[in-house]
Design an enzyme around this catalytic site. Structure first.
Site, mmCIF file in Angstrom:
data_model
loop_
_atom_site.group_PDB
_atom_site.id
_atom_site.type_symbol
_atom_site.label_atom_id
_atom_site.label_comp_id
_atom_site.label_asym_id
_atom_site.label_seq_id
_atom_site.Cartn_x
_atom_site.Cartn_y
_atom_site.Cartn_z
ATOM 1 N N ALA A 1 0.824 -1.206 0.000
ATOM 2 C CA ALA A 1 0.000 0.000 0.000
ATOM 3 C C ALA A 1 0.860 1.259 0.000
ATOM 4 C CB ALA A 1 -0.916 -0.006 1.224
ATOM 5 N N ARG B 1 1.204 -0.193 17.402
ATOM 6 C CA ARG B 1 2.484 0.248 16.861
ATOM 7 C C ARG B 1 2.979 1.464 17.650
ATOM 8 N NH1 ARG B 1 0.951 -0.431 10.401
ATOM 9 N NH2 ARG B 1 0.758 -2.711 10.479
ATOM 10 N N LYS C 1 -3.520 -14.398 1.740
ATOM 11 C CA LYS C 1 -2.193 -13.910 2.146
ATOM 12 C C LYS C 1 -2.163 -13.704 3.654
ATOM 13 C CE LYS C 1 1.129 -10.195 1.177
ATOM 14 N NZ LYS C 1 1.236 -9.517 2.491
ATOM 15 N N HIS D 1 3.094 -10.382 7.243
ATOM 16 C CA HIS D 1 2.824 -8.954 7.043
ATOM 17 C C HIS D 1 4.077 -8.120 7.244
ATOM 18 C CE1 HIS D 1 -0.927 -6.674 6.291
ATOM 19 N NE2 HIS D 1 -0.201 -5.645 6.655
#
Length: 278
Positions: free
Chosen positions: A28, A68, A130, A154
């Site tokens: 992305a 995160r 995926k 990922h």
């Protein structure tokens, strides 16, 4: 003393022949690296199918975004004029922050309709899942009609404690392997590998450990940031040359001939991980 005067790096995936056994991974925000980025595609599935695309890759390891810490300290804010084309941009704003994006993804995960690969699916495209990291999930993917899987964590950005994709690959291959020819075991559906591929030797390792095809992620973005399309093409050419030389130096002339006999695995009897080496 193997004859490696002619190296064939071509392979077949879904009945199509490709000159190299690797491709470009879904990623992305490509405009942040450079170039024009991907075309906007909403609604994605119907437009992709009408445009002639033959496969749909579904990311299955991100029902929510992990915590995160770095992005909490410094939130990711897209420059003016950029937004995530598959999500509606905030009203009267040209910027999209990570926090509302995460909230939107969480809402979609809780209330959105599920697209399950099954015999009753409404799309003719092949369905590729995926984010498969265990043999149990690989077998479930086959059971529910997936056409292929991508062994991916990922990019290591979702669950810190997860193992590397190269560590997960052998068990997945063993679960899906079938003896279909004298050349040895092949997977019942294509197993595509993703994660940490930086050199041609990495491609060979993944193929030797049971992958049918390999995806490049970050190197493609580096090439894009360096010189747009030309930079991406340079990355592909570098990987192709490295793979060709690695195959020659290990004594294998065809991709079909790459097997686990071309790598050694660290002794795990003392409780260590089985790290593969050429």
């Amino acid at each position: 003393m193997q004859d490696v005067s002619s190296i064939d790096t071509s392979t077949t995936l879904f009945g199509r022949n490709y000159p190299v056994p690797f491709g470009l991974a879904p990623s992305a925000m490509q405009k942040l690296a450079g170039g024009e980025g991907p075309r906007e595609s909403v609604p994605l599935i119907k437009r992709a199918e009408a445009a002639g695309y033959e496969a749909l890759v579904l990311t299955v390891d991100t029902p929510v975004l992990r915590n995160r810490i770095n992005e909490r300290k410094t939130p990711l804010v897209l420059p003016p004029g950029l937004h995530l084309s598959n999500l509606s941009p905030p009203p009267h704003s040209s910027q999209t922050e990570r926090k509302p994006t995460a909230n939107r993804l969480l809402m979609d995960a809780r209330t959105g309709k599920k697209l399950t690969p099954s015999s009753s699916r409404r799309v003719a495209m092949k369905i590729i899942l995926k984010g498969i990291m265990t043999p149990e999930d690989a077998l479930l993917a086959v059971e529910h009609g997936a056409d292929a899987i991508v062994v991916s964590n990922h990019g290591g950005r979702q669950l810190d404690e997860v193992c590397s994709t190269l560590e997960a690959l052998p068990a997945i291959h063993s679960a899906l392997a079938t003896n279909v020819s004298e050349r040895g075991k092949r997977n019942s559906i294509p197993v595509i590998f993703d994660g940490g591929v930086r050199h041609g030797a990495d491609v060979l390792e993944a193929l030797a450990m049971g992958a049918d095809f390999v995806l490049l992620g970050r190197p493609v973005l580096w090439g894009l940031g360096y010189k747009g399309q030309e930079g991406v093409e340079s990355v592909i050419h570098i990987l192709e040359r490295e793979l060709t030389k690695t195959m020659a130096l290990t004594g294998v002339a065809e991709v079909e001939g790459i097997g686990k006999e071309y790598i050694g695995v660290k002794d795990t009897s003392m409780g260590g991980f089985g790290v593969s080496k050429l």
